[in-house]
Write a protein that holds these residues in place. Structure first.
Motif, PDB file in Angstrom:
ATOM      1  N   PRO A   1     -12.447  -4.881   9.089  1.00  0.00           N
ATOM      2  CA  PRO A   1     -13.460  -5.924   8.949  1.00  0.00           C
ATOM      3  C   PRO A   1     -13.074  -7.030   7.985  1.00  0.00           C
ATOM      4  O   PRO A   1     -12.598  -6.778   6.888  1.00  0.00           O
ATOM      5  CB  PRO A   1     -14.681  -5.154   8.420  1.00  0.00           C
ATOM      6  CG  PRO A   1     -14.108  -3.964   7.728  1.00  0.00           C
ATOM      7  CD  PRO A   1     -12.872  -3.598   8.491  1.00  0.00           C
ATOM      8  N   SER A   2     -13.246  -8.254   8.465  1.00  0.00           N
ATOM      9  CA  SER A   2     -13.036  -9.446   7.615  1.00  0.00           C
ATOM     10  C   SER A   2     -11.692  -9.427   6.901  1.00  0.00           C
ATOM     11  O   SER A   2     -11.575  -9.792   5.733  1.00  0.00           O
ATOM     12  CB  SER A   2     -14.166  -9.555   6.569  1.00  0.00           C
ATOM     13  OG  SER A   2     -15.414  -9.604   7.216  1.00  0.00           O
ATOM     14  N   SER A   3     -10.648  -8.959   7.635  1.00  0.00           N
ATOM     15  CA  SER A   3      -9.328  -8.870   7.000  1.00  0.00           C
ATOM     16  C   SER A   3      -8.296  -9.547   7.888  1.00  0.00           C
ATOM     17  O   SER A   3      -8.392  -9.536   9.110  1.00  0.00           O
ATOM     18  CB  SER A   3      -8.930  -7.402   6.791  1.00  0.00           C
ATOM     19  OG  SER A   3      -9.822  -6.748   5.947  1.00  0.00           O
ATOM     20  N   SER A   4      -7.329 -10.143   7.267  1.00  0.00           N
ATOM     21  CA  SER A   4      -6.202 -10.655   8.005  1.00  0.00           C
ATOM     22  C   SER A   4      -5.222  -9.529   8.227  1.00  0.00           C
ATOM     23  O   SER A   4      -5.148  -8.574   7.480  1.00  0.00           O
ATOM     24  CB  SER A   4      -5.518 -11.793   7.231  1.00  0.00           C
ATOM     25  OG  SER A   4      -5.043 -11.316   5.994  1.00  0.00           O
ATOM     26  N   VAL A   5      -4.444  -9.634   9.310  1.00  0.00           N
ATOM     27  CA  VAL A   5      -3.476  -8.595   9.629  1.00  0.00           C
ATOM     28  C   VAL A   5      -2.107  -9.214   9.766  1.00  0.00           C
ATOM     29  O   VAL A   5      -1.951 -10.420   9.983  1.00  0.00           O
ATOM     30  CB  VAL A   5      -3.858  -7.848  10.934  1.00  0.00           C
ATOM     31  CG1 VAL A   5      -5.171  -7.125  10.758  1.00  0.00           C
ATOM     32  CG2 VAL A   5      -3.922  -8.800  12.120  1.00  0.00           C
ATOM     33  N   ASN A   6      -1.108  -8.344   9.659  1.00  0.00           N
ATOM     34  CA  ASN A   6       0.275  -8.802   9.746  1.00  0.00           C
ATOM     35  C   ASN A   6       0.912  -8.195  10.981  1.00  0.00           C
ATOM     36  O   ASN A   6       1.040  -6.981  11.073  1.00  0.00           O
ATOM     37  CB  ASN A   6       1.053  -8.358   8.512  1.00  0.00           C
ATOM     38  CG  ASN A   6       0.369  -8.836   7.251  1.00  0.00           C
ATOM     39  OD1 ASN A   6       0.272 -10.032   7.025  1.00  0.00           O
ATOM     40  ND2 ASN A   6      -0.114  -7.906   6.448  1.00  0.00           N
ATOM     41  N   ILE A   7       1.293  -9.017  11.930  1.00  0.00           N
ATOM     42  CA  ILE A   7       1.877  -8.519  13.181  1.00  0.00           C
ATOM     43  C   ILE A   7       3.328  -8.943  13.272  1.00  0.00           C
ATOM     44  O   ILE A   7       3.627 -10.091  12.990  1.00  0.00           O
ATOM     45  CB  ILE A   7       1.079  -9.022  14.407  1.00  0.00           C
ATOM     46  CG1 ILE A   7      -0.378  -8.601  14.310  1.00  0.00           C
ATOM     47  CG2 ILE A   7       1.690  -8.540  15.697  1.00  0.00           C
ATOM     48  CD1 ILE A   7      -1.249  -9.111  15.444  1.00  0.00           C
TER      49      ILE A   7
ATOM     50  N   LYS B   1      -3.794   0.525   7.917  1.00  0.00           N
ATOM     51  CA  LYS B   1      -3.121   0.066   6.695  1.00  0.00           C
ATOM     52  C   LYS B   1      -1.767  -0.561   7.026  1.00  0.00           C
ATOM     53  O   LYS B   1      -1.288  -1.444   6.307  1.00  0.00           O
ATOM     54  CB  LYS B   1      -2.953   1.222   5.707  1.00  0.00           C
ATOM     55  CG  LYS B   1      -4.255   1.916   5.318  1.00  0.00           C
ATOM     56  CD  LYS B   1      -5.333   0.933   4.916  1.00  0.00           C
ATOM     57  CE  LYS B   1      -6.665   1.648   4.678  1.00  0.00           C
ATOM     58  NZ  LYS B   1      -7.770   0.683   4.469  1.00  0.00           N
ATOM     59  N   LEU B   2      -1.163  -0.111   8.109  1.00  0.00           N
ATOM     60  CA  LEU B   2       0.114  -0.688   8.518  1.00  0.00           C
ATOM     61  C   LEU B   2      -0.048  -2.130   8.985  1.00  0.00           C
ATOM     62  O   LEU B   2       0.903  -2.907   8.981  1.00  0.00           O
ATOM     63  CB  LEU B   2       0.744   0.154   9.632  1.00  0.00           C
ATOM     64  CG  LEU B   2       1.602   1.351   9.199  1.00  0.00           C
ATOM     65  CD1 LEU B   2       0.836   2.321   8.314  1.00  0.00           C
ATOM     66  CD2 LEU B   2       2.145   2.088  10.423  1.00  0.00           C
ATOM     67  N   LEU B   3      -1.279  -2.461   9.370  1.00  0.00           N
ATOM     68  CA  LEU B   3      -1.594  -3.841   9.744  1.00  0.00           C
ATOM     69  C   LEU B   3      -2.093  -4.660   8.557  1.00  0.00           C
ATOM     70  O   LEU B   3      -1.871  -5.862   8.490  1.00  0.00           O
ATOM     71  CB  LEU B   3      -2.677  -3.849  10.825  1.00  0.00           C
ATOM     72  CG  LEU B   3      -2.233  -3.752  12.283  1.00  0.00           C
ATOM     73  CD1 LEU B   3      -3.450  -3.619  13.182  1.00  0.00           C
ATOM     74  CD2 LEU B   3      -1.417  -4.971  12.687  1.00  0.00           C
ATOM     75  N   SER B   4      -2.781  -4.016   7.636  1.00  0.00           N
ATOM     76  CA  SER B   4      -3.486  -4.727   6.572  1.00  0.00           C
ATOM     77  C   SER B   4      -2.586  -5.199   5.440  1.00  0.00           C
ATOM     78  O   SER B   4      -2.952  -6.133   4.709  1.00  0.00           O
ATOM     79  CB  SER B   4      -4.582  -3.832   5.981  1.00  0.00           C
ATOM     80  OG  SER B   4      -5.530  -3.479   6.951  1.00  0.00           O
ATOM     81  N   PHE B   5      -1.430  -4.540   5.267  1.00  0.00           N
ATOM     82  CA  PHE B   5      -0.587  -4.830   4.108  1.00  0.00           C
ATOM     83  C   PHE B   5       0.789  -5.343   4.524  1.00  0.00           C
ATOM     84  O   PHE B   5       1.314  -4.982   5.585  1.00  0.00           O
ATOM     85  CB  PHE B   5      -0.449  -3.579   3.233  1.00  0.00           C
ATOM     86  CG  PHE B   5      -1.733  -3.187   2.568  1.00  0.00           C
ATOM     87  CD1 PHE B   5      -2.075  -3.715   1.325  1.00  0.00           C
ATOM     88  CD2 PHE B   5      -2.618  -2.319   3.185  1.00  0.00           C
ATOM     89  CE1 PHE B   5      -3.273  -3.376   0.713  1.00  0.00           C
ATOM     90  CE2 PHE B   5      -3.820  -1.970   2.590  1.00  0.00           C
ATOM     91  CZ  PHE B   5      -4.154  -2.506   1.347  1.00  0.00           C
TER      92      PHE B   5
ATOM     93  N   ALA C   1       0.850  -1.194   0.000  1.00  0.00           N
ATOM     94  CA  ALA C   1       0.000   0.000   0.000  1.00  0.00           C
ATOM     95  C   ALA C   1       0.879   1.233   0.000  1.00  0.00           C
ATOM     96  O   ALA C   1       2.004   1.227   0.528  1.00  0.00           O
ATOM     97  CB  ALA C   1      -0.922   0.008   1.212  1.00  0.00           C
ATOM     98  N   TYR C   2       0.362   2.306  -0.589  1.00  0.00           N
ATOM     99  CA  TYR C   2       1.075   3.581  -0.650  1.00  0.00           C
ATOM    100  C   TYR C   2       0.353   4.612   0.220  1.00  0.00           C
ATOM    101  O   TYR C   2      -0.860   4.797   0.105  1.00  0.00           O
ATOM    102  CB  TYR C   2       1.155   4.084  -2.092  1.00  0.00           C
ATOM    103  CG  TYR C   2       2.207   3.373  -2.911  1.00  0.00           C
ATOM    104  CD1 TYR C   2       3.402   4.000  -3.258  1.00  0.00           C
ATOM    105  CD2 TYR C   2       2.019   2.054  -3.327  1.00  0.00           C
ATOM    106  CE1 TYR C   2       4.371   3.344  -3.996  1.00  0.00           C
ATOM    107  CE2 TYR C   2       2.984   1.391  -4.060  1.00  0.00           C
ATOM    108  CZ  TYR C   2       4.163   2.044  -4.393  1.00  0.00           C
ATOM    109  OH  TYR C   2       5.130   1.391  -5.124  1.00  0.00           O
ATOM    110  N   LEU C   3       1.133   5.260   1.084  1.00  0.00           N
ATOM    111  CA  LEU C   3       0.616   6.279   1.981  1.00  0.00           C
ATOM    112  C   LEU C   3       1.462   7.538   1.884  1.00  0.00           C
ATOM    113  O   LEU C   3       2.628   7.476   1.478  1.00  0.00           O
ATOM    114  CB  LEU C   3       0.641   5.787   3.433  1.00  0.00           C
ATOM    115  CG  LEU C   3      -0.181   4.552   3.787  1.00  0.00           C
ATOM    116  CD1 LEU C   3       0.180   4.080   5.185  1.00  0.00           C
ATOM    117  CD2 LEU C   3      -1.665   4.854   3.702  1.00  0.00           C
TER     118      LEU C   3
END
Length: 213
Positions: free
Chosen positions: A207-213, A19-23, A4-6
């Motif tokens: 919602p309904s998303s996987s996250v990256n930790i 977004k830092l969690l989603s991508f 993702a681009y921010l």
């Protein structure tokens, strides 16, 4: 790998941090033309009277299309003193302000030349305090078309509800009885009010998303 681009952002809103969690990877844009009235130099916090916008003054660039990485911070209006006093007034009664205050205070005591450096170091601090470990990298040029482009989508003038992948869940806020829950404020609102639980709130806001930790 999802990317993702921010934009660079000053104490970015909760929306930004999801977004830092989603991508898998975050590219932070430094070669965009700097524009005011964006999260690049503005954050929104909750105070007794409602939502307060805090804006970092910047020096007028020689080039009207100054790149974000080259934007210099101005000392106009003793903004560091003003912003820190505003944060203290807004969050001194929050559960975790005293716990984190010493981490944030140096950013309002020392002079930074470039807005980019100030924002990136603040973002790194927030991530460390939240135990959030995104793979973040600065862009090395500007591309008009990129995947998952949130550079201008996450903007103070845009309603967060335009993004179906962000659903802010209510959490404790100091002034909630007066104003109700105020969604998508600066990440410090979440951090000072929820402390170690902030990461859980971020996760539940995707919602309904996987996250990256």
């Amino acid at each position: 790998m999802s990317t993702a681009y921010l934009t660079s952002a000053y104490l970015a809103p909760v929306w930004y941090y999801t977004k830092l969690l989603s991508f898998d990877k975050i590219m932070v844009e430094g070669f965009d033309s700097y524009t005011k009235q964006s999260y690049r130099n503005r954050c929104r916090v909750a105070e007794a009277d409602g939502v307060l916008s805090l804006t970092i003054p910047t020096e007028k660039p020689d080039n009207p299309k100054c790149l974000m990485r080259d934007v210099r911070i101005s000392d106009h209006g003793h903004w560091r003193h003003v912003h820190w006093n505003a944060l203290v007034a807004a969050y001194r009664h929050s559960p975790f302000f005293d716990y984190y205050a010493d981490d944030f205070a140096p950013f309002y005591e020392h002079q930074y030349t470039f807005l980019w450096d100030f924002n990136m170091e603040l973002c790194q601090l927030v991530c460390d305090l939240m135990d959030l470990h995104p793979d973040m990298e600065a862009t090395d040029d500007y591309r008009k078309t990129v995947p998952n482009d949130y550079r201008e989508l996450i903007h103070p003038k845009n309603d967060h509800r335009i993004d179906s992948s962000f659903l802010p869940i209510p959490y404790y806020q100091v002034f909630r009885e007066q104003h109700g829950f105020l969604p998508n404020l600066s990440i410090v609102d979440l951090l000072f009010n929820m402390g170690p639980e902030s990461l859980v709130v971020l996760q539940k806001s995707i919602p309904s998303s996987s996250v990256n930790i």
